[in-house]
Design a protein around this motif. Structure first.
Motif, mmCIF file in Angstrom:
data_model
loop_
_atom_site.group_PDB
_atom_site.id
_atom_site.type_symbol
_atom_site.label_atom_id
_atom_site.label_comp_id
_atom_site.label_asym_id
_atom_site.label_seq_id
_atom_site.Cartn_x
_atom_site.Cartn_y
_atom_site.Cartn_z
ATOM 1 N N VAL A 76 34.297 45.204 34.234
ATOM 2 C CA VAL A 76 35.037 45.429 35.248
ATOM 3 C C VAL A 76 36.367 44.831 35.249
ATOM 4 N N VAL A 77 37.696 45.483 35.596
ATOM 5 C CA VAL A 77 38.921 45.633 35.277
ATOM 6 C C VAL A 77 38.731 45.008 36.388
ATOM 7 N N GLU A 78 39.128 42.981 36.682
ATOM 8 C CA GLU A 78 40.401 43.268 37.776
ATOM 9 C C GLU A 78 41.931 42.391 37.455
ATOM 10 N N ILE A 79 42.708 42.504 38.162
ATOM 11 C CA ILE A 79 43.955 41.781 37.752
ATOM 12 C C ILE A 79 44.131 40.412 38.030
ATOM 13 N N ASP A 80 42.765 40.040 39.385
ATOM 14 C CA ASP A 80 43.954 39.463 39.646
ATOM 15 C C ASP A 80 42.191 37.778 39.249
ATOM 16 N N GLN A 81 43.313 36.749 38.231
ATOM 17 C CA GLN A 81 42.232 35.604 37.713
ATOM 18 C C GLN A 81 41.717 34.777 38.857
ATOM 19 N N GLU A 82 42.600 34.758 39.959
ATOM 20 C CA GLU A 82 41.987 33.746 40.751
ATOM 21 C C GLU A 82 40.687 34.427 41.215
ATOM 22 N N LEU A 83 40.609 35.541 41.620
ATOM 23 C CA LEU A 83 39.392 35.904 42.430
ATOM 24 C C LEU A 83 38.187 35.834 41.107
ATOM 25 N N ILE A 84 38.234 36.472 40.142
ATOM 26 C CA ILE A 84 37.396 36.197 38.980
ATOM 27 C C ILE A 84 36.951 35.136 38.996
ATOM 28 N N ASN A 85 37.479 33.199 39.033
ATOM 29 C CA ASN A 85 37.399 32.315 38.566
ATOM 30 C C ASN A 85 36.730 32.227 40.480
ATOM 31 N N TYR A 86 36.491 32.385 40.911
ATOM 32 C CA TYR A 86 35.982 32.208 42.331
ATOM 33 C C TYR A 86 34.304 33.232 42.122
ATOM 34 N N ILE A 87 34.461 34.504 41.856
ATOM 35 C CA ILE A 87 33.317 35.169 42.214
ATOM 36 C C ILE A 87 32.595 34.212 40.625
ATOM 37 N N ASN A 88 33.108 33.923 39.739
ATOM 38 C CA ASN A 88 32.230 33.303 38.328
ATOM 39 C C ASN A 88 31.771 31.629 38.981
ATOM 40 N N ASN A 89 32.111 31.405 39.574
ATOM 41 C CA ASN A 89 32.169 29.874 40.532
ATOM 42 C C ASN A 89 30.554 29.991 41.085
#
Length: 178
Positions: A94-107
């Motif tokens: 998955v390629v996602e531009i928004d690191q904040e969203l990645i962090n949220y989903i991972n958390n």
């Protein structure tokens, strides 16, 4: 999806709010909203014959098989999760531009650990990997992507498709087979 894992969140680029019915809403700063509604992935992966406006998608997926998939856009992770856990794809990037969203989903510990999330802009992202299916799920209205932008992604990623693979942009209703 275990809806209990999503938590209320107020961030810079988006907010997440939980509802009494268990669903969560992801609201981006531009006002666009996504709910963690299971039919979303079923519709976009051609598995919802009773859903309105899904005939074009179902027709393209009919008889099409895939094992290695690249998804542009993370959202709640509904599509990547279904690809990995229901479709048993061997590779889901998955390629996602928004690191904040990645962090949220991972958390939230929502996604299968074998889903590979790459922080990058799909327009800048380069890979030598080959896929059976590439899904461009970064827009919610067809006018959010110009034909020039679409053509640049098509040109760029056709070389990353295995023979018989498809580049699929559901909102633009584009399905290109290599």
């Amino acid at each position: 999806f275990d809806d209990l894992k999503f938590i209320d969140y107020t961030g810079s680029n988006f907010n997440v709010s939980k509802h009494s019915n268990g669903l969560a809403t992801l609201t981006f700063s531009n006002g666009f909203k996504i709910q963690n509604f299971s039919k979303y992935s079923e519709i976009y992966l051609g598995k919802c014959s009773s859903c309105s406006n899904s005939t074009w998608i179902n027709d393209n997926f009919n008889g099409f098989s895939y094992d290695k998939v690249l998804v542009a856009g993370l959202g709640f992770g509904l599509i990547p999760q279904e690809l990995k856990t229901i479709d048993n794809c061997s590779k889901v990037d998955v390629v996602e531009i928004d690191q904040e969203l990645i962090n949220y989903i991972n958390n939230c510990n929502q996604l299968d650990n074998n889903i590979n999330i790459i922080q990058d802009d799909i327009y800048n992202y380069n890979t030598s990997d080959l896929y059976d299916l590439i899904i461009i799920d970064i827009i919610w209205n067809s006018n959010e992507m110009t034909e020039v932008q679409y053509q640049s992604l098509e040109t760029k990623f056709l070389n990353n498709l295995n023979t018989g693979g498809a580049l699929y942009t559901p909102v633009k209703e584009k399905w290109v087979i290599k």
